[in-house]
Design an enzyme around this catalytic site. Structure first.
Site, PDB file in Angstrom:
ATOM      1  N   ARG A   1       4.743  18.308   1.316  1.00  9.39           N
ATOM      2  CA  ARG A   1       5.621  19.374   0.832  1.00  9.39           C
ATOM      3  C   ARG A   1       5.083  20.046  -0.429  1.00  9.39           C
ATOM      4  O   ARG A   1       5.512  21.133  -0.796  1.00  9.39           O
ATOM      5  CB  ARG A   1       7.026  18.796   0.563  1.00  9.39           C
ATOM      6  CG  ARG A   1       8.080  19.805   0.114  1.00  9.39           C
ATOM      7  CD  ARG A   1       8.459  20.751   1.228  1.00  9.39           C
ATOM      8  NE  ARG A   1       9.472  21.691   0.780  1.00  9.39           N
ATOM      9  CZ  ARG A   1      10.789  21.542   0.939  1.00  9.39           C
ATOM     10  NH1 ARG A   1      11.248  20.452   1.529  1.00  9.39           N
ATOM     11  NH2 ARG A   1      11.639  22.447   0.512  1.00  9.39           N
TER      12      ARG A   1
ATOM     13  N   GLU B   1      -8.649   0.225  -2.793  1.00 12.64           N
ATOM     14  CA  GLU B   1      -9.488   0.114  -1.610  1.00 12.64           C
ATOM     15  C   GLU B   1     -10.316   1.373  -1.433  1.00 12.64           C
ATOM     16  O   GLU B   1      -9.869   2.470  -1.786  1.00 12.64           O
ATOM     17  CB  GLU B   1      -8.633  -0.062  -0.351  1.00 12.64           C
ATOM     18  CG  GLU B   1      -7.768  -1.300  -0.324  1.00 12.64           C
ATOM     19  CD  GLU B   1      -6.961  -1.400   0.963  1.00 12.64           C
ATOM     20  OE1 GLU B   1      -6.493  -2.509   1.255  1.00 12.64           O
ATOM     21  OE2 GLU B   1      -6.802  -0.373   1.652  1.00 12.64           O
TER      22      GLU B   1
ATOM     23  N   HIS C   1      -5.497   3.493  -1.579  1.00 14.30           N
ATOM     24  CA  HIS C   1      -6.777   3.711  -0.887  1.00 14.30           C
ATOM     25  C   HIS C   1      -7.102   5.198  -0.975  1.00 14.30           C
ATOM     26  O   HIS C   1      -6.862   5.954  -0.041  1.00 14.30           O
ATOM     27  CB  HIS C   1      -6.661   3.265   0.574  1.00 14.30           C
ATOM     28  CG  HIS C   1      -7.959   3.265   1.311  1.00 14.30           C
ATOM     29  ND1 HIS C   1      -8.227   2.394   2.344  1.00 14.30           N
ATOM     30  CD2 HIS C   1      -9.071   4.032   1.190  1.00 14.30           C
ATOM     31  CE1 HIS C   1      -9.438   2.632   2.819  1.00 14.30           C
ATOM     32  NE2 HIS C   1      -9.964   3.628   2.139  1.00 14.30           N
TER      33      HIS C   1
ATOM     34  N   HIS D   1      -3.601  -4.515   7.746  1.00 14.65           N
ATOM     35  CA  HIS D   1      -3.692  -3.460   8.763  1.00 14.65           C
ATOM     36  C   HIS D   1      -2.806  -3.824   9.958  1.00 14.65           C
ATOM     37  O   HIS D   1      -3.081  -4.754  10.699  1.00 14.65           O
ATOM     38  CB  HIS D   1      -5.120  -3.213   9.248  1.00 14.65           C
ATOM     39  CG  HIS D   1      -5.301  -1.822   9.789  1.00 14.65           C
ATOM     40  ND1 HIS D   1      -5.722  -0.768   9.014  1.00 14.65           N
ATOM     41  CD2 HIS D   1      -5.070  -1.313  11.009  1.00 14.65           C
ATOM     42  CE1 HIS D   1      -5.780   0.325   9.735  1.00 14.65           C
ATOM     43  NE2 HIS D   1      -5.373   0.034  10.960  1.00 14.65           N
TER      44      HIS D   1
ATOM     45  N   GLY E   1       1.156  -1.348   4.281  1.00 13.58           N
ATOM     46  CA  GLY E   1       1.570  -0.013   3.895  1.00 13.58           C
ATOM     47  C   GLY E   1       2.326   0.717   4.982  1.00 13.58           C
ATOM     48  O   GLY E   1       3.542   0.886   4.913  1.00 13.58           O
ATOM     49  N   HIS E   2       1.624   1.134   6.031  1.00 20.09           N
ATOM     50  CA  HIS E   2       2.222   2.020   7.029  1.00 20.09           C
ATOM     51  C   HIS E   2       3.487   1.426   7.639  1.00 20.09           C
ATOM     52  O   HIS E   2       4.541   2.077   7.674  1.00 20.09           O
ATOM     53  CB  HIS E   2       1.202   2.312   8.130  1.00 20.09           C
ATOM     54  CG  HIS E   2       1.694   3.251   9.180  1.00 20.09           C
ATOM     55  ND1 HIS E   2       1.664   4.619   9.031  1.00 20.09           N
ATOM     56  CD2 HIS E   2       2.269   3.012  10.398  1.00 20.09           C
ATOM     57  CE1 HIS E   2       2.186   5.185  10.112  1.00 20.09           C
ATOM     58  NE2 HIS E   2       2.560   4.230  10.954  1.00 20.09           N
TER      59      HIS E   2
ATOM     60  N   HIS F   1      -4.082  11.743   0.765  1.00 17.12           N
ATOM     61  CA  HIS F   1      -2.836  11.042   0.432  1.00 17.12           C
ATOM     62  C   HIS F   1      -2.899  10.629  -1.040  1.00 17.12           C
ATOM     63  O   HIS F   1      -2.537  11.421  -1.899  1.00 17.12           O
ATOM     64  CB  HIS F   1      -2.540   9.884   1.385  1.00 17.12           C
ATOM     65  CG  HIS F   1      -3.730   9.156   1.919  1.00 17.12           C
ATOM     66  ND1 HIS F   1      -4.632   8.496   1.105  1.00 17.12           N
ATOM     67  CD2 HIS F   1      -4.160   8.972   3.189  1.00 17.12           C
ATOM     68  CE1 HIS F   1      -5.560   7.930   1.848  1.00 17.12           C
ATOM     69  NE2 HIS F   1      -5.317   8.206   3.118  1.00 17.12           N
TER      70      HIS F   1
ATOM     71  N   ARG G   1      -9.154   8.450  -0.654  1.00 17.89           N
ATOM     72  CA  ARG G   1     -10.304   8.909   0.123  1.00 17.89           C
ATOM     73  C   ARG G   1     -10.893  10.155  -0.551  1.00 17.89           C
ATOM     74  O   ARG G   1     -10.218  10.821  -1.331  1.00 17.89           O
ATOM     75  CB  ARG G   1      -9.887   9.183   1.561  1.00 17.89           C
ATOM     76  CG  ARG G   1      -9.640   7.884   2.336  1.00 17.89           C
ATOM     77  CD  ARG G   1      -9.305   8.139   3.789  1.00 17.89           C
ATOM     78  NE  ARG G   1      -9.384   6.922   4.581  1.00 17.89           N
ATOM     79  CZ  ARG G   1      -8.406   6.022   4.684  1.00 17.89           C
ATOM     80  NH1 ARG G   1      -7.267   6.209   4.046  1.00 17.89           N
ATOM     81  NH2 ARG G   1      -8.566   4.942   5.425  1.00 17.89           N
TER      82      ARG G   1
ATOM     83  N   THR H   1      -7.676   6.356   9.614  1.00 12.50           N
ATOM     84  CA  THR H   1      -7.372   5.110   8.920  1.00 12.50           C
ATOM     85  C   THR H   1      -8.552   4.172   9.111  1.00 12.50           C
ATOM     86  O   THR H   1      -9.452   4.445   9.912  1.00 12.50           O
ATOM     87  CB  THR H   1      -6.073   4.477   9.451  1.00 12.50           C
ATOM     88  OG1 THR H   1      -5.735   3.330   8.645  1.00 12.50           O
ATOM     89  CG2 THR H   1      -6.214   4.055  10.899  1.00 12.50           C
TER      90      THR H   1
ATOM     91  N   ASN I   1       0.853  -1.181   0.000  1.00 13.34           N
ATOM     92  CA  ASN I   1       0.000   0.000   0.000  1.00 13.34           C
ATOM     93  C   ASN I   1       0.899   1.243   0.000  1.00 13.34           C
ATOM     94  O   ASN I   1       1.717   1.435   0.910  1.00 13.34           O
ATOM     95  CB  ASN I   1      -0.893  -0.013   1.246  1.00 13.34           C
ATOM     96  CG  ASN I   1      -1.895   1.114   1.263  1.00 13.34           C
ATOM     97  OD1 ASN I   1      -1.572   2.253   0.930  1.00 13.34           O
ATOM     98  ND2 ASN I   1      -3.122   0.822   1.663  1.00 13.34           N
TER      99      ASN I   1
END
Length: 238
Positions: free
Chosen positions: A18, A70, A43, A191, A214-215, A50, A45, A100, A7
């Site tokens: 930035r 997603e 994903h 997750h 991802g994270h 992001h 939103r 999240t 992700n």
């Protein structure tokens, strides 16, 4: 073998902090593929804080691995997916203001709604997956929606694993994966999975087709680099 889909939302978060186009989301995705990942997940939103909708459109023509999008199937999201036609769409019931994803679908309450959305995607050959908690009733409900796969929401596993309660952490996931498999569903997971816990999860939970990470992966890459981090995940998933 369980596939690794990366992700790349956090890469987009860094870019957006930035302004401009550093790091370039498309280049990073292509490098992640080159480093061995078997899929790319985004994903977007509604507020595009992001990943932007345009990022998803830019990625589709150049990716060589599976593309997974997603999101909550609001009209804008559905239109995006039908335009791009990724390999997989993962339906997530996140609120617009959620930091999240924080819960799976109530597949009983929203069965008819999910059936309608899933049937639309499947008309175009898009594999569908729905985000669910490790709850037997929700797994059984998912099977009635017509979805191809479920994605097990693994935050509770990660929290209990970190607290040293490994067996307690993994037990409901192993049980639900078996139920899902017996019902003919494919199984994804995601997750808060990380290099610390992914190997244990993979060894204890059978039938997992894909993990989406991802994270943690991007955070770990700050120390190890993307190529080395992906290599370590692939080794643990073998």
């Amino acid at each position: 073998m369980t596939k690794l889909s990366v992700n790349i939302n956090k890469i987009a978060t860094l870019r957006n902090a930035r302004g401009g186009d550093i790091p370039n989301v498309v280049k990073c995705a292509l490098d992640i593929e080159k480093f061995g990942a078997e899929g790319i997940t985004v994903h977007p939103r509604p507020d595009e804080r992001h990943i932007r909708y345009q990022d998803a459109k830019d990625l589709k023509p150049v990716l060589k691995t599976e593309f997974n999008i997603e999101g909550n199937p609001v009209t804008k999201f559905v239109n995006l997916v039908l335009e791009i036609k990724p390999a997989q769409v993962t339906l997530v019931p996140d609120a617009e203001d959620a930091i999240t994803s924080n819960a799976g679908w109530d597949t009983i309450r929203y069965k008819e709604y999910l059936q309608e959305v899933i049937s639309e995607f499947k008309k175009y050959g898009i594999r569908t997956s729905i985000f669910v908690d490790p709850d037997e009733k929700m797994i059984q409900g998912a099977a009635e929606t017509g979805t191809d796969r479920i994605e097990l929401y693994t935050e509770s596993f990660a929290e209990k694993f970190a607290a040293g309660k490994k067996e307690e952490a993994v037990a409901p996931y192993a049980k639900c994966a078996k139920i899902a498999h017996d019902l003919g569903l494919g199984i994804n997971a995601g997750h808060d999975l990380s290099l610390d816990n992914i190997e244990f999860f993979k060894n204890e939970v059978n039938f997992v087709d894909e993990v989406s990470i991802g994270h943690a992966l991007i955070a770990e890459a700050l120390y190890l680099g993307l190529e080395e981090t992906i290599a370590r995940y692939l080794k643990k998933l073998q």
